[in-house]
Motif scaffolding. Structure first.
Motif, PDB file in Angstrom:
ATOM      1  N   ALA A   1      48.392 -10.574 -38.896  1.00 49.50           N
ATOM      2  CA  ALA A   1      47.037 -10.245 -38.943  1.00 49.50           C
ATOM      3  C   ALA A   1      46.588 -10.797 -40.460  1.00 49.50           C
ATOM      4  O   ALA A   1      45.444 -11.650 -40.679  1.00 49.50           O
ATOM      5  N   ARG A   2      47.003 -10.503 -41.620  1.00 50.97           N
ATOM      6  CA  ARG A   2      46.543 -10.932 -42.861  1.00 50.97           C
ATOM      7  C   ARG A   2      46.648 -12.497 -42.962  1.00 50.97           C
ATOM      8  O   ARG A   2      45.703 -13.030 -43.507  1.00 50.97           O
ATOM      9  N   LEU A   3      47.765 -13.000 -42.551  1.00 43.04           N
ATOM     10  CA  LEU A   3      48.057 -14.196 -42.405  1.00 43.04           C
ATOM     11  C   LEU A   3      46.970 -15.202 -41.823  1.00 43.04           C
ATOM     12  O   LEU A   3      46.461 -16.156 -42.190  1.00 43.04           O
ATOM     13  N   LEU A   4      46.411 -14.595 -40.621  1.00 40.63           N
ATOM     14  CA  LEU A   4      45.327 -15.195 -39.792  1.00 40.63           C
ATOM     15  C   LEU A   4      43.932 -14.851 -40.315  1.00 40.63           C
ATOM     16  O   LEU A   4      42.990 -15.203 -39.541  1.00 40.63           O
ATOM     17  N   GLN A   5      43.834 -13.829 -41.319  1.00 41.06           N
ATOM     18  CA  GLN A   5      42.526 -13.394 -41.862  1.00 41.06           C
ATOM     19  C   GLN A   5      41.805 -12.869 -40.776  1.00 41.06           C
ATOM     20  O   GLN A   5      40.612 -12.975 -40.643  1.00 41.06           O
ATOM     21  N   THR A   6      42.467 -11.526 -40.216  1.00 37.67           N
ATOM     22  CA  THR A   6      41.768 -10.912 -39.143  1.00 37.67           C
ATOM     23  C   THR A   6      42.366  -9.666 -39.104  1.00 37.67           C
ATOM     24  O   THR A   6      43.161  -9.476 -39.913  1.00 37.67           O
ATOM     25  N   THR A   7      41.797  -8.632 -38.264  1.00 37.56           N
ATOM     26  CA  THR A   7      42.442  -7.375 -38.365  1.00 37.56           C
ATOM     27  C   THR A   7      43.727  -6.981 -37.430  1.00 37.56           C
ATOM     28  O   THR A   7      43.665  -7.829 -36.462  1.00 37.56           O
ATOM     29  N   GLU A   8      44.483  -6.153 -37.680  1.00 37.67           N
ATOM     30  CA  GLU A   8      45.503  -5.651 -36.985  1.00 37.67           C
ATOM     31  C   GLU A   8      45.045  -5.404 -35.625  1.00 37.67           C
ATOM     32  O   GLU A   8      45.882  -5.945 -34.593  1.00 37.67           O
ATOM     33  N   ARG A   9      44.060  -4.869 -35.673  1.00 44.55           N
ATOM     34  CA  ARG A   9      43.478  -4.432 -33.929  1.00 44.55           C
ATOM     35  C   ARG A   9      43.234  -5.728 -33.327  1.00 44.55           C
ATOM     36  O   ARG A   9      43.449  -5.591 -32.092  1.00 44.55           O
ATOM     37  N   ILE A  10      42.289  -6.861 -33.902  1.00 42.70           N
ATOM     38  CA  ILE A  10      42.099  -7.902 -32.924  1.00 42.70           C
ATOM     39  C   ILE A  10      43.551  -8.515 -32.750  1.00 42.70           C
ATOM     40  O   ILE A  10      43.692  -9.039 -31.580  1.00 42.70           O
ATOM     41  N   LEU A  11      44.398  -8.894 -33.705  1.00 42.39           N
ATOM     42  CA  LEU A  11      45.637  -9.457 -33.499  1.00 42.39           C
ATOM     43  C   LEU A  11      46.241  -8.601 -32.325  1.00 42.39           C
ATOM     44  O   LEU A  11      47.101  -9.110 -31.435  1.00 42.39           O
ATOM     45  N   ASN A  12      46.396  -7.246 -32.277  1.00 41.82           N
ATOM     46  CA  ASN A  12      47.268  -6.572 -31.268  1.00 41.82           C
ATOM     47  C   ASN A  12      46.462  -6.714 -29.895  1.00 41.82           C
ATOM     48  O   ASN A  12      47.397  -6.921 -28.730  1.00 41.82           O
ATOM     49  N   TYR A  13      45.247  -6.896 -29.983  1.00 50.02           N
ATOM     50  CA  TYR A  13      44.537  -7.168 -28.826  1.00 50.02           C
ATOM     51  C   TYR A  13      44.898  -8.399 -28.240  1.00 50.02           C
ATOM     52  O   TYR A  13      45.107  -8.605 -26.974  1.00 50.02           O
ATOM     53  N   LYS A  14      45.153  -9.517 -28.908  1.00 55.49           N
ATOM     54  CA  LYS A  14      45.091 -10.755 -28.501  1.00 55.49           C
ATOM     55  C   LYS A  14      46.601 -10.906 -28.054  1.00 55.49           C
ATOM     56  O   LYS A  14      47.066 -11.467 -27.149  1.00 55.49           O
ATOM     57  N   VAL A  15      47.744 -10.244 -28.777  1.00 50.69           N
ATOM     58  CA  VAL A  15      48.998 -10.151 -28.350  1.00 50.69           C
ATOM     59  C   VAL A  15      49.224  -9.376 -26.949  1.00 50.69           C
ATOM     60  O   VAL A  15      49.964 -10.215 -26.190  1.00 50.69           O
ATOM     61  N   ARG A  16      48.604  -8.367 -26.805  1.00 48.02           N
ATOM     62  CA  ARG A  16      48.626  -7.945 -25.366  1.00 48.02           C
ATOM     63  C   ARG A  16      47.914  -8.804 -24.383  1.00 48.02           C
ATOM     64  O   ARG A  16      48.295  -9.202 -23.255  1.00 48.02           O
ATOM     65  N   LYS A  17      46.716  -9.461 -24.742  1.00 45.63           N
ATOM     66  CA  LYS A  17      46.217 -10.369 -23.840  1.00 45.63           C
ATOM     67  C   LYS A  17      47.097 -11.637 -23.514  1.00 45.63           C
ATOM     68  O   LYS A  17      46.992 -11.639 -21.979  1.00 45.63           O
ATOM     69  N   TYR A  18      47.804 -12.130 -24.269  1.00 44.99           N
ATOM     70  CA  TYR A  18      48.670 -13.299 -24.004  1.00 44.99           C
ATOM     71  C   TYR A  18      50.152 -12.709 -23.496  1.00 44.99           C
ATOM     72  O   TYR A  18      50.837 -13.686 -23.420  1.00 44.99           O
TER      73      TYR A  18
END
Length: 92
Positions: free
Chosen positions: A66-83
């Motif tokens: 999440a830090r590498l992509l300059q986003t939040t853990e919450r958004i990253l986890n949402y996208k991980v579940r989405k895909y």
């Protein structure tokens, strides 16, 4: 009086644009046989590839990805579940 903010482009890591273009080329090549590819399909493919790359580089550590992509853990986890990405497969 309104203020006008100048657009400042964000610098991108080398190869990011080329990778995005490769994804587009892959999907466009699929359209040559008559199938249709939507913009959303291209965006999803690029997003999934980017998430997997970040997880690979961080060995499945979602907080670091999440830090590498300059986003939040919450958004990253949402996208991980989405895909439906199995982040644990990147833990080596």
């Amino acid at each position: 009086m309104s203020s006008i903010h100048a657009f400042t482009p964000v610098s991108r890591p080398a190869g990011e644009l080329e990778r995005a273009l490769d994804i587009v080329r892959h999907h466009v090549a699929a359209t040559e046989n008559g199938s249709v590819v939507s913009l959303q399909t291209l965006v999803d493919a690029f997003e999934r590839e980017t998430l997997e790359d970040a997880l690979r580089r961080t060995r499945g550590n979602r907080a670091r990805a999440a830090r590498l992509l300059q986003t939040t853990e919450r958004i990253l986890n949402y996208k991980v579940r989405k895909y439906a990405i199995d982040y644990q497969r990147f833990k080596v």
